[in-house]
Design a protein around this motif. Structure first.
Motif, PDB file in Angstrom:
ATOM      1  N   LEU A 117     -50.230 -55.212 -44.737  1.00  0.00           N
ATOM      2  CA  LEU A 117     -50.122 -53.859 -44.194  1.00  0.00           C
ATOM      3  C   LEU A 117     -48.875 -53.742 -43.333  1.00  0.00           C
ATOM      4  CD1 LEU A 117     -51.737 -51.170 -44.085  1.00  0.00           C
ATOM      5  CD2 LEU A 117     -52.781 -52.008 -41.976  1.00  0.00           C
ATOM      6  N   ILE A 118     -48.081 -52.721 -43.614  1.00  0.00           N
ATOM      7  CA  ILE A 118     -46.895 -52.435 -42.807  1.00  0.00           C
ATOM      8  C   ILE A 118     -46.614 -50.940 -42.883  1.00  0.00           C
ATOM      9  CG2 ILE A 118     -45.228 -52.853 -44.668  1.00  0.00           C
ATOM     10  CD1 ILE A 118     -43.435 -54.223 -42.488  1.00  0.00           C
ATOM     11  N   ALA A 150     -42.225 -60.158 -42.393  1.00  0.00           N
ATOM     12  CA  ALA A 150     -43.590 -59.904 -42.868  1.00  0.00           C
ATOM     13  C   ALA A 150     -43.850 -60.639 -44.172  1.00  0.00           C
ATOM     14  CB  ALA A 150     -43.808 -58.404 -43.039  1.00  0.00           C
ATOM     15  N   VAL A 151     -42.885 -60.594 -45.087  1.00  0.00           N
ATOM     16  CA  VAL A 151     -43.030 -61.280 -46.367  1.00  0.00           C
ATOM     17  C   VAL A 151     -43.156 -62.791 -46.149  1.00  0.00           C
ATOM     18  CG1 VAL A 151     -41.846 -61.852 -48.527  1.00  0.00           C
ATOM     19  CG2 VAL A 151     -41.913 -59.480 -47.726  1.00  0.00           C
ATOM     20  N   VAL A 168     -49.854 -52.956 -48.875  1.00  0.00           N
ATOM     21  CA  VAL A 168     -49.729 -51.507 -48.701  1.00  0.00           C
ATOM     22  C   VAL A 168     -48.613 -51.211 -47.716  1.00  0.00           C
ATOM     23  CG1 VAL A 168     -50.851 -49.385 -47.919  1.00  0.00           C
ATOM     24  CG2 VAL A 168     -52.157 -51.074 -49.232  1.00  0.00           C
ATOM     25  N   GLN A 169     -47.631 -50.431 -48.153  1.00  0.00           N
ATOM     26  CA  GLN A 169     -46.592 -49.914 -47.262  1.00  0.00           C
ATOM     27  C   GLN A 169     -46.905 -48.424 -47.091  1.00  0.00           C
ATOM     28  OE1 GLN A 169     -43.791 -47.681 -47.440  1.00  0.00           O
ATOM     29  NE2 GLN A 169     -43.213 -48.281 -45.377  1.00  0.00           N
ATOM     30  N   PHE A 399     -46.486 -55.871 -38.222  1.00  0.00           N
ATOM     31  CA  PHE A 399     -47.045 -56.009 -39.558  1.00  0.00           C
ATOM     32  C   PHE A 399     -48.332 -56.815 -39.446  1.00  0.00           C
ATOM     33  CE2 PHE A 399     -44.027 -59.556 -39.048  1.00  0.00           C
ATOM     34  CZ  PHE A 399     -44.849 -60.651 -39.316  1.00  0.00           C
ATOM     35  N   GLY A 400     -49.085 -56.866 -40.515  1.00  0.00           N
ATOM     36  CA  GLY A 400     -50.311 -57.652 -40.484  1.00  0.00           C
ATOM     37  C   GLY A 400     -50.960 -57.725 -41.843  1.00  0.00           C
ATOM     38  N   PHE A 401     -52.202 -58.177 -41.841  1.00  0.00           N
ATOM     39  CA  PHE A 401     -52.972 -58.154 -43.070  1.00  0.00           C
ATOM     40  C   PHE A 401     -54.438 -57.952 -42.731  1.00  0.00           C
ATOM     41  CE2 PHE A 401     -53.193 -62.593 -41.865  1.00  0.00           C
ATOM     42  CZ  PHE A 401     -54.450 -63.032 -42.279  1.00  0.00           C
ATOM     43  N   VAL A 402     -55.178 -57.485 -43.703  1.00  0.00           N
ATOM     44  CA  VAL A 402     -56.589 -57.133 -43.528  1.00  0.00           C
ATOM     45  C   VAL A 402     -57.433 -58.036 -44.407  1.00  0.00           C
ATOM     46  CG1 VAL A 402     -58.316 -55.310 -43.747  1.00  0.00           C
ATOM     47  CG2 VAL A 402     -55.979 -54.738 -43.030  1.00  0.00           C
TER      48      VAL A 402
END
Length: 471
Positions: A117-118, A150-151, A168-169, A399-402
């Protein structure tokens, strides 16, 4: 007895009990003078300094200056209303690429799926600029560097056995300045080179106003959307029981091709709701506008009637199939998580669709508001607006991730860097349980029958009894 009243009552009880429970934790730990974690903060983000769960150690960070990350536990539907989780304190990141065995209780569960997610990067290869009012610095090249980091971070998780299913951007991938600098194509190519380094190859892009400054909707769909996707809105199922919906709040906007039906409709909406000359005098856009009327400005848009009808059908079908729905859209849809001037023209129609099926849509994730925000509405939907990389400091990330958890235990947000200004993501969110969905207690007219009301009342009493034992 109308069912909306019943579910509103249940949600209020849940919220109040959550507050009581948190106060009990704080009082208990304060009285014993135990500090189970360091009193720290990241940027301007207040973090809970007390914890009932072990410290969380995570993966190594590509930037050594970022010493820890915030993890947000978001249970979306659990009978015990999040009793398995508790406040935590972010701990220094591990220097290795392995996950520590010391974890918060719910972290022992393997995720059903994960996604990156960003938010708004608004990349253009140019020196720093400012927002329209000149009050904030926009660091275009630094924003692209944050996307690159982020990548790198997402790849580290992939290589450690925690791969992402998709990324998801949330829109405004490139900046409107690309058009005037003749960089619309080269900026996209730079983004593609960055994407090529990602181990996760499935990317989903929301359409924002800055995409529309550079491309038509049809051009952007062809350029960046999944192969074969013809419309600017779509849905997909990353895992059984879950559905992701990507919406386009700029299908009707003044940025649409001049003279098109979408362009003319948007102009008519603005003329009807904004007395100022919004086309020729940018300095007067907000003159004499109050409250939600401030959304009627040229950089916003709206959903078409066809898109809303499609969205309603998706939500109805998901409810019938007992699926959870995550919505991604560039614009927020709830005023309490953002400023009024960031809402779509017809945001209420989208909200009404989601609210018609409580427990089905669990989150609306958006960009557009660079400061970020969070709110939890009265039907149990999380409105999440991550802070934008565009306006980060040089030593910040965003940035992050879920991670979506099994067995109705919701989802966790692992976030790196800048947190929202308007409403912080709490460590625990206790929304309405999807096992008590409206359709299970209502007749065809939407009213609760006497027998089913008795069942619901018993569930409320049981829930309160459980919480009384906990606190």
């Amino acid at each position: 007895l109308n069912s909306d009243c019943i579910f509103s009552l249940l949600l209020q009880i849940t919220t109040e009990v959550c507050k009581l429970r948190l106060r009990a934790w704080v009082c208990m730990l304060s009285s014993s003078k135990q500090m189970l974690g360091p009193r720290r903060g990241y940027s301007a983000t207040p973090l809970v300094p007390l914890s009932l769960s072990p410290p969380h150690f995570s993966f190594s960070q590509p930037r050594a200056s970022l010493s820890f990350r915030k993890i947000v536990y978001v249970p979306v539907s659990t009978v015990v209303f999040g009793a398995n989780t508790g406040p935590y304190v972010p701990s220094p990141l591990s220097t290795s690429s392995n996950v520590s065995s010391t974890r918060a209780p719910c972290e022992t569960q393997e995720a059903l799926f994960r996604f990156g997610l960003i938010s708004d990067t608004q990349y253009v290869d140019d020196v720093d600029g400012t927002n329209f009012s000149g009050s904030k610095i926009r660091r275009y090249r630094n924003s692209f560097a944050i996307l690159q980091r982020a990548v790198v971070s997402w790849n580290q998780h992939h290589n450690a056995g925690r791969p992402l299913s998709f990324i998801v951007q949330l829109g405004d991938l490139i900046d409107g300045k690309c058009k005037e600098l003749n960089q619309s194509r080269s900026a996209v190519e730079d983004i593609r080179e960055c994407m090529a380094e990602s181990e996760c190859k499935e990317w989903h892009f929301c359409i924002g106003n800055h995409e529309m400054y550079n491309y038509s909707t049809a051009e952007w769909v062809e350029e960046m959307f999944p192969p074969g996707q013809a419309q600017s809105y779509y849905d997909f199922s990353p895992h059984e029981g879950w559905r992701v919906v990507v919406l386009n709040s700029y299908e009707v906007s003044v940025m649409a091709p001049k003279g098109s039906a979408e362009n003319l409709h948007a102009l008519d909406v603005l003329k009807t709701n904004n007395p100022n000359d919004v086309i020729n005098d940018a300095g007067s856009w907000f003159k004499d506008l109050e409250g939600e009327q401030r959304r009627f400005v040229p950089y916003n848009g709206q959903f078409s009637a066809a898109q809303l009808a499609w969205f309603k059908d998706v939500v109805e079908t998901a409810a019938g199939n007992r699926e959870r729905v995550l919505v991604a859209c560039h614009q927020p849809c709830y005023s309490k998580c953002t400023n009024f001037e960031n809402l779509p023209f017809n945001f209420q129609e989208a909200l009404n669709i989601m609210h018609s099926r409580p427990g089905t849509v669990v989150a609306w994730v958006a960009g557009h508001d660079h400061d970020g925000g969070y709110a939890f509405d009265n039907t149990g939907i999380h409105h999440i607006v991550p802070a934008a990389p565009l306006e980060c400091q040089l030593d910040e990330d965003a940035f992050g991730f879920v991670e979506v958890l099994p067995e109705d235990n919701g989802f966790r947000i692992h976030w790196t860097g800048k947190m929202p200004d308007k409403g912080q993501w709490p460590d625990i969110l206790l929304p309405i349980t999807s096992k008590c969905r409206k359709r299970d207690f209502c007749n065809k007219n939407g009213f609760v029958t006497l027998g089913k009301f008795a069942v619901l009342f018993i569930l409320i009493i049981q829930f309160c009894a459980k919480q009384k034992k906990i606190i």
